[in-house]
Enzyme design. Structure first.
Site, PDB file in Angstrom:
ATOM      1  N   HIS A   1       0.868  -1.179   0.000  1.00 66.63           N
ATOM      2  CA  HIS A   1       0.000   0.000   0.000  1.00 66.63           C
ATOM      3  C   HIS A   1       0.902   1.225   0.000  1.00 66.63           C
ATOM      4  CE1 HIS A   1      -2.736   3.105   1.098  1.00 66.63           C
ATOM      5  NE2 HIS A   1      -2.213   3.259   2.304  1.00 66.63           N
TER       6      HIS A   1
ATOM      7  N   HIS B   1       1.269   5.717  -0.891  1.00 67.56           N
ATOM      8  CA  HIS B   1       0.640   7.003  -1.184  1.00 67.56           C
ATOM      9  C   HIS B   1       1.374   7.602  -2.388  1.00 67.56           C
ATOM     10  CE1 HIS B   1      -0.628   7.412   3.366  1.00 67.56           C
ATOM     11  NE2 HIS B   1      -1.165   6.358   2.765  1.00 67.56           N
TER      12      HIS B   1
ATOM     13  N   TYR C   1       0.616  -4.269 -20.298  1.00 65.12           N
ATOM     14  CA  TYR C   1       1.253  -4.562 -19.007  1.00 65.12           C
ATOM     15  C   TYR C   1       0.341  -4.178 -17.849  1.00 65.12           C
ATOM     16  CZ  TYR C   1       4.956  -5.240 -22.213  1.00 65.12           C
ATOM     17  OH  TYR C   1       5.666  -5.697 -23.284  1.00 65.12           O
TER      18      TYR C   1
END
Ligand SMILES: [Zn+2]
Length: 212
Positions: A92, A94, A119
């Site tokens: 995860h 930002h 891709y």
């Protein structure tokens, strides 16, 4: 791979992502499945300075087995693992371009980024938008569980991506492909764009045995 090997690899990928500006400060977290639980980056840790011995080791009921206190975003990861038995790792971030896309008001919530390249289709497929929740809201884990059976990656609104893969390497490569495609998507705003056709996507699904 041994637990010690996974710990080393997790820290190495964390540094690589941090050094290339893919997540800043203490943002972002990485996890990996083990035979007897899972590893997660600790709360307030920088992905650029992780210590293999201090990673949070968690049981599936949420208990901390060893290491530092886990990231407050642990439930994002847990929700995805519970629905995806083949997920070996989750990243995860930002990351700037994916986070920028997550703030756009005119996204298709079922598929945030169009199929611009093969891709992207192969590594991410369809990317659903998870509606905005405040950081730490445990309901976010339930929403992710609801989507994770059908999607290996989701985009949290006004926040950033959560991407799973069969291994740490696969999850990291997939989140990097997503970030690069988010950059393309933003570069192409205002231009007439040729996206892959339904037939071209079907051909990829057949040739590479994709489960999209
Ligand atoms: Zn976050």
């Amino acid at each position: 791979m041994s637990e010690a090997g996974i710990r080393e690899q997790l820290c190495r990928f964390g540094r690589s992502l941090f050094d290339r500006g893919l997540t800043a400060g203490s943002s972002g977290n990485i996890s990996a499945r083990l035979e007897d639980g899972w590893l997660l980056t600790p709360t307030n840790s920088s992905l650029g300075a992780l210590d293999p011995a201090r990673l949070s080791k968690l049981a599936w009921d949420g208990r901390l087995l060893s290491g530092d206190a886990p990231s407050k975003e642990a439930f994002l990861h847990r929700g995805m693992y519970l629905e995806r038995s083949g997920a070996g790792a989750i990243v995860h971030l930002h990351s700037t371009h994916s986070a920028a896309v997550s703030c756009m008001s005119d996204l298709d919530p079922a598929d945030c980024i169009p199929p611009l390249t093969p891709y992207y289709v192969m590594k991410i497929g369809r990317l659903p938008l998870v509606p905005y929740h405040r950081p730490g809201d445990p309901r976010l884990g339930d929403v992710i569980r609801g989507l994770a059976g059908r999607h290996s990656a989701v985009l949290l609104a006004n926040h950033g991506p959560v991407v799973s893969g069969a291994s740490l390497e696969a999850a990291v490569y997939a989140v990097e492909e997503l970030e690069e495609t988010a950059k393309l998507f933003l570069l192409l705003r205002g231009h007439a764009v040729r996206v892959l056709t339904r037939e071209q996507i079907e051909e990829l699904k057949t040739a590479f045995k994709l489960d999209l």
